[in-house]
Design an enzyme around this catalytic site. Structure first.
Site, PDB file in Angstrom:
ATOM      1  N   GLU A  38       0.807  -1.232   0.000  1.00  0.00           N
ATOM      2  CA  GLU A  38       0.000   0.000   0.000  1.00  0.00           C
ATOM      3  C   GLU A  38       0.837   1.278   0.000  1.00  0.00           C
ATOM      4  OE1 GLU A  38      -2.747  -0.407   3.284  1.00  0.00           O
ATOM      5  OE2 GLU A  38      -3.512  -2.306   2.537  1.00  0.00           O
TER       6      GLU A  38
ATOM      7  N   ASN B 169       1.884  -5.264  -3.072  1.00  0.00           N
ATOM      8  CA  ASN B 169       0.480  -5.557  -2.763  1.00  0.00           C
ATOM      9  C   ASN B 169      -0.279  -4.262  -2.482  1.00  0.00           C
ATOM     10  OD1 ASN B 169      -1.597  -7.566  -2.040  1.00  0.00           O
ATOM     11  ND2 ASN B 169      -1.337  -6.857   0.074  1.00  0.00           N
TER      12      ASN B 169
ATOM     13  N   HIS C 275     -10.859  -6.160  -1.903  1.00  0.00           N
ATOM     14  CA  HIS C 275     -11.898  -5.997  -0.881  1.00  0.00           C
ATOM     15  C   HIS C 275     -13.084  -5.304  -1.552  1.00  0.00           C
ATOM     16  CE1 HIS C 275      -9.286  -7.168   2.393  1.00  0.00           C
ATOM     17  NE2 HIS C 275      -8.362  -6.306   1.996  1.00  0.00           N
TER      18      HIS C 275
ATOM     19  N   GLU D 291      -6.413 -10.675  -0.847  1.00  0.00           N
ATOM     20  CA  GLU D 291      -7.207 -10.414   0.372  1.00  0.00           C
ATOM     21  C   GLU D 291      -8.698 -10.401   0.027  1.00  0.00           C
ATOM     22  OE1 GLU D 291      -5.775  -6.957   2.516  1.00  0.00           O
ATOM     23  OE2 GLU D 291      -3.688  -7.448   2.044  1.00  0.00           O
TER      24      GLU D 291
ATOM     25  N   ASP E  34     -12.462 -10.422  -0.281  1.00  0.00           N
ATOM     26  CA  ASP E  34     -13.739 -10.565   0.417  1.00  0.00           C
ATOM     27  C   ASP E  34     -14.756  -9.694  -0.310  1.00  0.00           C
ATOM     28  OD1 ASP E  34     -12.819  -8.088   1.433  1.00  0.00           O
ATOM     29  OD2 ASP E  34     -12.571  -8.837   3.466  1.00  0.00           O
TER      30      ASP E  34
HETATM   31  O1  G3I Z   1      -5.590  -8.197  19.160  1.00  0.00           O
HETATM   32  C1  G3I Z   1      -5.977  -6.923  19.675  1.00  0.00           C
HETATM   33  C2  G3I Z   1      -6.764  -7.079  20.943  1.00  0.00           C
HETATM   34  O2  G3I Z   1      -5.936  -7.673  21.932  1.00  0.00           O
HETATM   35  C3  G3I Z   1      -7.251  -5.693  21.381  1.00  0.00           C
HETATM   36  O3  G3I Z   1      -8.078  -5.845  22.492  1.00  0.00           O
HETATM   37  C4  G3I Z   1      -8.047  -5.039  20.276  1.00  0.00           C
HETATM   38  C5  G3I Z   1      -8.481  -3.634  20.641  1.00  0.00           C
HETATM   39  O4  G3I Z   1      -8.516  -2.778  19.542  1.00  0.00           O
HETATM   40  O5  G3I Z   1      -7.235  -4.948  19.127  1.00  0.00           O
HETATM   41  C6  G3I Z   1      -6.803  -6.212  18.630  1.00  0.00           C
HETATM   42  O6  G3I Z   1      -6.003  -5.984  17.528  1.00  0.00           O
HETATM   43  C7  G3I Z   1      -6.675  -5.654  16.341  1.00  0.00           C
HETATM   44  C8  G3I Z   1      -6.259  -6.646  15.265  1.00  0.00           C
HETATM   45  O7  G3I Z   1      -6.822  -6.282  14.019  1.00  0.00           O
HETATM   46  C9  G3I Z   1      -6.672  -8.070  15.579  1.00  0.00           C
HETATM   47  O8  G3I Z   1      -8.048  -8.185  15.575  1.00  0.00           O
HETATM   48  C10 G3I Z   1      -6.289  -4.249  15.918  1.00  0.00           C
HETATM   49  O9  G3I Z   1      -6.810  -3.311  16.846  1.00  0.00           O
HETATM   50  C11 G3I Z   1      -6.819  -3.941  14.552  1.00  0.00           C
HETATM   51  O10 G3I Z   1      -6.286  -2.713  14.110  1.00  0.00           O
HETATM   52  C12 G3I Z   1      -6.393  -5.013  13.566  1.00  0.00           C
HETATM   53  O11 G3I Z   1      -6.974  -4.752  12.324  1.00  0.00           O
HETATM   54  C13 G3I Z   1      -6.349  -5.370  11.212  1.00  0.00           C
HETATM   55  C14 G3I Z   1      -6.052  -4.310  10.177  1.00  0.00           C
HETATM   56  O12 G3I Z   1      -5.473  -4.928   9.037  1.00  0.00           O
HETATM   57  C15 G3I Z   1      -5.075  -3.280  10.698  1.00  0.00           C
HETATM   58  O13 G3I Z   1      -4.724  -2.374   9.721  1.00  0.00           O
HETATM   59  C16 G3I Z   1      -7.298  -6.407  10.649  1.00  0.00           C
HETATM   60  O14 G3I Z   1      -7.452  -7.483  11.578  1.00  0.00           O
HETATM   61  C17 G3I Z   1      -6.731  -6.949   9.343  1.00  0.00           C
HETATM   62  O15 G3I Z   1      -7.700  -7.753   8.714  1.00  0.00           O
HETATM   63  C18 G3I Z   1      -6.373  -5.806   8.410  1.00  0.00           C
HETATM   64  O16 G3I Z   1      -5.792  -6.346   7.249  1.00  0.00           O
HETATM   65  C19 G3I Z   1      -5.459  -5.389   6.231  1.00  0.00           C
HETATM   66  C20 G3I Z   1      -4.243  -5.910   5.513  1.00  0.00           C
HETATM   67  O17 G3I Z   1      -3.214  -6.166   6.426  1.00  0.00           O
HETATM   68  C21 G3I Z   1      -3.795  -4.933   4.438  1.00  0.00           C
HETATM   69  N1  G3I Z   1      -4.869  -4.629   3.531  1.00  0.00           N
HETATM   70  C22 G3I Z   1      -6.116  -4.191   4.156  1.00  0.00           C
HETATM   71  C23 G3I Z   1      -6.570  -5.200   5.194  1.00  0.00           C
HETATM   72  C24 G3I Z   1      -7.907  -4.819   5.756  1.00  0.00           C
HETATM   73  O18 G3I Z   1      -7.816  -3.628   6.502  1.00  0.00           O
END
Ligand code: G3I
Length: 455
Positions: free
Chosen positions: A167, A210, A246, A275, A277
């Protein structure tokens, strides 16, 4: 915890080689039997593999202990991408101190199941620890190269493809690079430096750029295209481009999706759907999934597809139910559509749909310039009052007639979702059929019949 500091760990494969050797000695002594070496890739994975592709899912380490999560993953997918566990903040939250424990759990699980692993991601502006953003240029360059080196060394030989840079381009019409600590302090050259460093560490891994909103032709994808073209011309080591894909109603599957994948492939790189969905439900969602899978199958250098999660309940967009399995791990119509598009079958069961009906295709006549197809719709163990079946007719073929069914066409004019005209009500086990005539326009490809959905 699998803590590791820089300084020349040989990587995980050396440890693995020792354990395999030990197992081999025991096997030779008749103490244990070794499993075969064939890759077990799961139903979607197997169907994709038969088409020369992988089919994977993003995985979170903390769900692997949930039995239906793990069994669905193992039964269906041939590749995994750690959803968050290989990001910079997860692996090197403080400078020089690496924690691979969660990522190792995913890689160990995947390799234990014979699955491939995509590495996601080495250099990204997001999920970047604060200490990185605070560095001045020289130090930042050293930190970036060290991060790539340590992480790729740890997983050397175990990762099929790495998202080296993620990105790096802005949304919108500017085609500009996105502001980030790397861009702002190191300039455009950080991307090629990351790729050169990555190649030197693990020459066996495919190195990908990516991004999202690059799925159709637009200013952003044009900018990425220009970069990849330049890299190929100058010998910068890049092997693949990832299209995140996405999709939802604000960002639908572009009508030039396949053409966009093809133009990148024509630059001499592989393309991967990294990715995927698609928010929605039922036959509309299934039809969109069919379009995406068919686009990949139509581009010979499209080497695989990863959906961004196993179940709707853990999706980053869970409210949009964008995945192939619902929150109870039931197969959705989209699942059946993907499996059917990949040419797989669901063991003669429900076709991957709701369980209420199946759809079976036969070609009933063929001539120079066209053919007739027939789809038999059969109710399952309960009666149904209506059904729908998506049929994808590969371009440049055109449907010239349809009987015993009414079509709704997708925007691209390739998928017709057929619903009953008079023949919606079927008793348990009863069947009906609809038929269509296709003008082939030079193409002999078979239509792809997706899963039957009933209510
Ligand atoms: O694990 C912690 C948890 O302990 C805590 O209580 C909670 C509170 O906010 O956060 C949890 O972590 C989160 C994590 O996902 C796991 O669920 C983060 O806050 C959250 O920011 C994170 O989001 C991820 C996101 O990337 C961050 O940018 C998504 O799961 C993930 O699917 C997403 O993936 C991205 C790709 O890497 C790049 N392309 C876009 C895609 C979708 O956004």
């Amino acid at each position: 915890m699998a803590q590791k500091t820089p300084g020349g760990s040989p990587g995980r494969l050396t440890r693995r080689a020792l354990s395999v050797l030990t197992a081999g000695v025991l096997a030779a002594a008749g103490v244990v039997s070794l499993a075969g070496t064939a890759e077990a890739t799961g139903a979607l994975g197997d169907a994709a593999a038969a088409k020369g592709r992988y089919f994977g899912a993003a995985v979170a380490a903390n769900h692997l202990g949930e039995a239906p999560y793990a069994s669905t993953l193992n039964a269906q997918f041939g590749s995994v991408t750690p959803e968050n566990e290989m990001k910079w903040d997860a692996l090197e939250s403080s400078r020089g101190s690496f924690n691979f424990s969660a990522a190792d759990r995913i890689v160990d699980h995947a390799r234990g199941q014979g699955m491939k692993v995509r590495g996601h991601t080495l250099v990204w502006h997001s999920q970047l620890p604060g200490w990185v953003s605070g560095l001045a240029a020289t130090d930042l360059r050293a930190a970036m190269n060290n991060h790539i080196t340590q992480v790729m060394t740890h997983y050397k030989g175990e990762i099929d493809s790495w998202d080296v840079v993620n990105e790096a381009f802005q949304d919108g019409g500017s085609g500009a690079r996105r502001s980030s600590p790397f861009q702002d302090k190191l300039g455009n050259g950080f991307i090629e430096e990351a790729f050169r460093t990555a190649r030197a560490v693990d020459p066996g891994a495919k190195l990908c750029y990516n991004d999202y909103n690059t799925d159709g032709q637009n200013a952003k994808s044009n900018a990425v295209y220009a970069m990849v073209k330049d890299f190929k011309q100058r010998g910068v080591p890049i092997d693949c481009v990832g299209f995140q894909s996405h999709f939802n109603s604000n960002s639908p599957v572009p009508s030039d999706y396949r053409a966009n994948l093809q133009r990148f492939a024509d630059l001499g790189v592989d393309v991967q759907i990294t990715e995927l969905d698609i928010e929605g439900s039922g036959s509309a969602q299934a039809a969109d999934y069919t379009t995406v899978v068919n686009a990949c199958l139509a581009v010979s250098r499209c080497t695989g597809i990863t959906v961004w999660g196993v179940t709707d309940k853990y999706s980053w967009r869970s409210g949009g139910t964008p995945l192939l399995f619902d929150g109870d791990y039931n197969k959705k119509p989209a699942y059946g559509a993907v499996l059917a598009a990949l040419g797989g079958s669901d063991g003669g069961g429900d076709g991957g749909g709701t369980g209420a009906c199946t759809a079976t295709y036969t070609q009933t006549a063929t001539w120079n310039g066209g053919y007739n197809g027939q789809v038999t719709v059969k109710a399952g163990s309960a009666g149904i009052t209506t059904w729908s079946v998506p049929v994808t007719v590969p371009s440049p073929q055109k449907v010239s007639a349809l009987w015993n069914g009414a079509p709704a066409w997708d925007a691209g004019g390739t998928v017709m979702t057929v619903k009953p005209t008079y023949n919606g009500t079927l008793a348990a086990g009863a069947s009906t059929s609809f038929g269509f005539t296709v003008t082939s326009n030079g193409s002999t490809a078979a239509p792809v019949v997706g899963a039957c959905t009933a209510s």
